[in-house]
Motif scaffolding. Structure first.
Motif, mmCIF file in Angstrom:
data_model
loop_
_atom_site.group_PDB
_atom_site.id
_atom_site.type_symbol
_atom_site.label_atom_id
_atom_site.label_comp_id
_atom_site.label_asym_id
_atom_site.label_seq_id
_atom_site.Cartn_x
_atom_site.Cartn_y
_atom_site.Cartn_z
ATOM 1 N N CYS A 22 0.815 -1.223 0.000
ATOM 2 C CA CYS A 22 0.000 0.000 0.000
ATOM 3 C C CYS A 22 0.858 1.287 0.000
ATOM 4 C CB CYS A 22 -0.918 -0.012 1.220
ATOM 5 S SG CYS A 22 -2.032 1.400 1.246
ATOM 6 N N LYS A 24 -1.019 4.475 -0.038
ATOM 7 C CA LYS A 24 -2.155 5.392 -0.085
ATOM 8 C C LYS A 24 -1.919 6.732 0.608
ATOM 9 C CE LYS A 24 -7.147 4.886 0.180
ATOM 10 N NZ LYS A 24 -8.248 4.048 0.647
ATOM 11 N N CYS A 25 -1.057 6.754 1.611
ATOM 12 C CA CYS A 25 -0.850 7.987 2.386
ATOM 13 C C CYS A 25 0.496 8.613 2.012
ATOM 14 C CB CYS A 25 -0.859 7.685 3.874
ATOM 15 S SG CYS A 25 -2.299 6.767 4.433
ATOM 16 N N LEU A 28 2.995 9.430 4.879
ATOM 17 C CA LEU A 28 3.578 8.280 5.570
ATOM 18 C C LEU A 28 4.523 7.484 4.667
ATOM 19 C CD1 LEU A 28 0.650 6.975 7.805
ATOM 20 C CD2 LEU A 28 2.301 8.807 8.192
ATOM 21 N N PRO A 52 4.753 -0.726 4.788
ATOM 22 C CA PRO A 52 3.703 -0.998 5.770
ATOM 23 C C PRO A 52 3.994 -2.331 6.467
ATOM 24 C CG PRO A 52 2.743 -0.371 3.659
ATOM 25 C CD PRO A 52 4.208 -0.582 3.415
ATOM 26 N N VAL A 124 -3.040 1.617 11.998
ATOM 27 C CA VAL A 124 -2.209 2.307 10.997
ATOM 28 C C VAL A 124 -0.958 1.463 10.798
ATOM 29 C CG1 VAL A 124 -0.874 4.403 10.513
ATOM 30 C CG2 VAL A 124 -3.099 4.576 11.647
ATOM 31 N N ARG A 125 -0.633 1.169 9.537
ATOM 32 C CA ARG A 125 0.440 0.197 9.267
ATOM 33 C C ARG A 125 1.780 0.816 8.886
ATOM 34 N NH1 ARG A 125 -1.703 -4.968 9.272
ATOM 35 N NH2 ARG A 125 -3.942 -4.827 9.453
ATOM 36 N N CYS A 126 1.795 2.137 8.713
ATOM 37 C CA CYS A 126 3.055 2.793 8.372
ATOM 38 C C CYS A 126 3.492 3.688 9.523
ATOM 39 C CB CYS A 126 2.904 3.654 7.121
ATOM 40 S SG CYS A 126 2.554 2.685 5.651
ATOM 41 N N ASN A 140 -7.749 6.156 5.942
ATOM 42 C CA ASN A 140 -7.230 5.395 4.795
ATOM 43 C C ASN A 140 -6.931 3.947 5.160
ATOM 44 O OD1 ASN A 140 -7.253 7.606 3.140
ATOM 45 N ND2 ASN A 140 -5.059 8.064 3.321
ATOM 46 N N CYS A 141 -6.404 3.749 6.358
ATOM 47 C CA CYS A 141 -5.929 2.420 6.748
ATOM 48 C C CYS A 141 -7.030 1.554 7.339
ATOM 49 C CB CYS A 141 -4.783 2.560 7.750
ATOM 50 S SG CYS A 141 -3.479 1.329 7.511
ATOM 51 N N PHE A 144 -8.248 -2.045 6.060
ATOM 52 C CA PHE A 144 -7.408 -3.222 6.332
ATOM 53 C C PHE A 144 -7.787 -3.832 7.680
ATOM 54 C CE2 PHE A 144 -4.006 -0.990 3.640
ATOM 55 C CZ PHE A 144 -4.288 -1.754 2.526
HETATM 56 S S1 SF4 Z 1 -0.958 3.870 6.673
HETATM 57 FE FE1 SF4 Z 1 -2.217 2.221 5.804
HETATM 58 S S2 SF4 Z 1 -3.401 3.189 4.143
HETATM 59 FE FE2 SF4 Z 1 -1.692 4.564 4.644
HETATM 60 S S3 SF4 Z 1 -0.036 3.972 3.223
HETATM 61 FE FE3 SF4 Z 1 0.277 2.848 5.119
HETATM 62 S S4 SF4 Z 1 -0.762 0.886 4.784
HETATM 63 FE FE4 SF4 Z 1 -1.537 2.324 3.250
#
Ligand code: SF4
Length: 246
Positions: A22, A24-25, A28, A52, A124-126, A140-141, A144
């Protein structure tokens, strides 16, 4: 490095592969990659993960831990949740002492750590700057997390490490029309909520951040006791399900 446990079913692997890819952000993505390129001096020989971070643990877990986001030089470096920093040292020691982990150390993704009956995810993965994702990034996250929660069907107790994880879990329940309002559920360390009949219990827990652990707001004994209580609740809930069939 194989980021997924061999026990994982395909839908969970597919989901977490999407997570890893991903972008998307923009804020991040830029931050996680900059940190990975510049590194901290102590870790200059590491190849940072810089992506991520997928979830970690036992897909048949009855304990689900919802954190916040990866740390810049912790999980963003090692590629595994809560691995390689003081928060992780704190968390995994408590999980080891309560039988949810096979060892107290968590240094790298290849260190042999295995979770039993526990699964760790995050809203939040990042890694975010200053450990603070903004609301748009949390939004955004969220898909998931929502998809993952739907896949983890054996969970009996959800431990939310901090208010953001707590709120995001409740939003998931709200969107599923399982709870009407979040107002009845207040975050507190050790506070346990029955959000709905037949569903997992929700427990609040202070996040094992350095800020909380260095000030004594969260001690090792408090964290261990909380997971011991989570284990007791899991067994009580299982017994209740066996008795009532729900
Ligand atoms: S925080 Fe989540 S949605 Fe945003 S870029 Fe990382 S994985 Fe993607």
């Amino acid at each position: 490095m194989e980021p997924f446990d061999g026990r994982w079913p395909k839908p969970l692997r597919v989901l977490n592969q999407e997570v890893i890819e991903c972008r998307k952000c923009p804020r991040l993505v830029a931050w996680r990659e900059e940190v990975a390129a510049t590194k901290r001096r102590a870790f200059r020989d590491w190849v940072y993960w810089g992506r991520p971070v997928p979830s970690f643990g036992d897909p048949a877990a009855r304990l689900l831990i919802v954190g916040l986001a990866p740390a810049a030089h912790g999980a963003n470096r090692t590629g595994r949740m809560f691995t390689g920093d003081r928060s992780g040292d704190f968390l995994y020691r408590a999980l080891f002492e309560t039988g949810f982990a096979n060892q107290p150390e968590s240094e790298s993704a290849n260190d042999g750590l295995v979770l039993n009956d526990a699964f760790i995810t995050a809203p939040v993965r990042c890694a975010p700057p200053d450990n603070k994702p903004n609301p748009e990034e949390v939004l955004n996250c969220r898909p998931f997390l929502e998809r993952e929660l739907a896949l983890l069907r054996r969970v009996r107790v959800v431990v939310a490490l901090g208010g953001i994880g707590f709120t995001q879990y409740l939003i998931f329940l709200q969107k599923q029309r399982i709870v009407r309002s979040r107002a009845a559920f207040r975050f507190g360390h050790g506070a346990v909520h029955r959000t709905h009949d037949g569903g997992p219990l929700l427990m609040g827990c202070y996040h094992p951040s350095q800020q909380n652990t260095s000030t004594g707001k969260l001690t090792a004994a408090m964290l261990r006791d909380l997971f011991a209580e989570a284990r007791r609740l899991i067994e009580t809930e299982e017994a209740s399900v066996r008795r009532t069939g729900r």
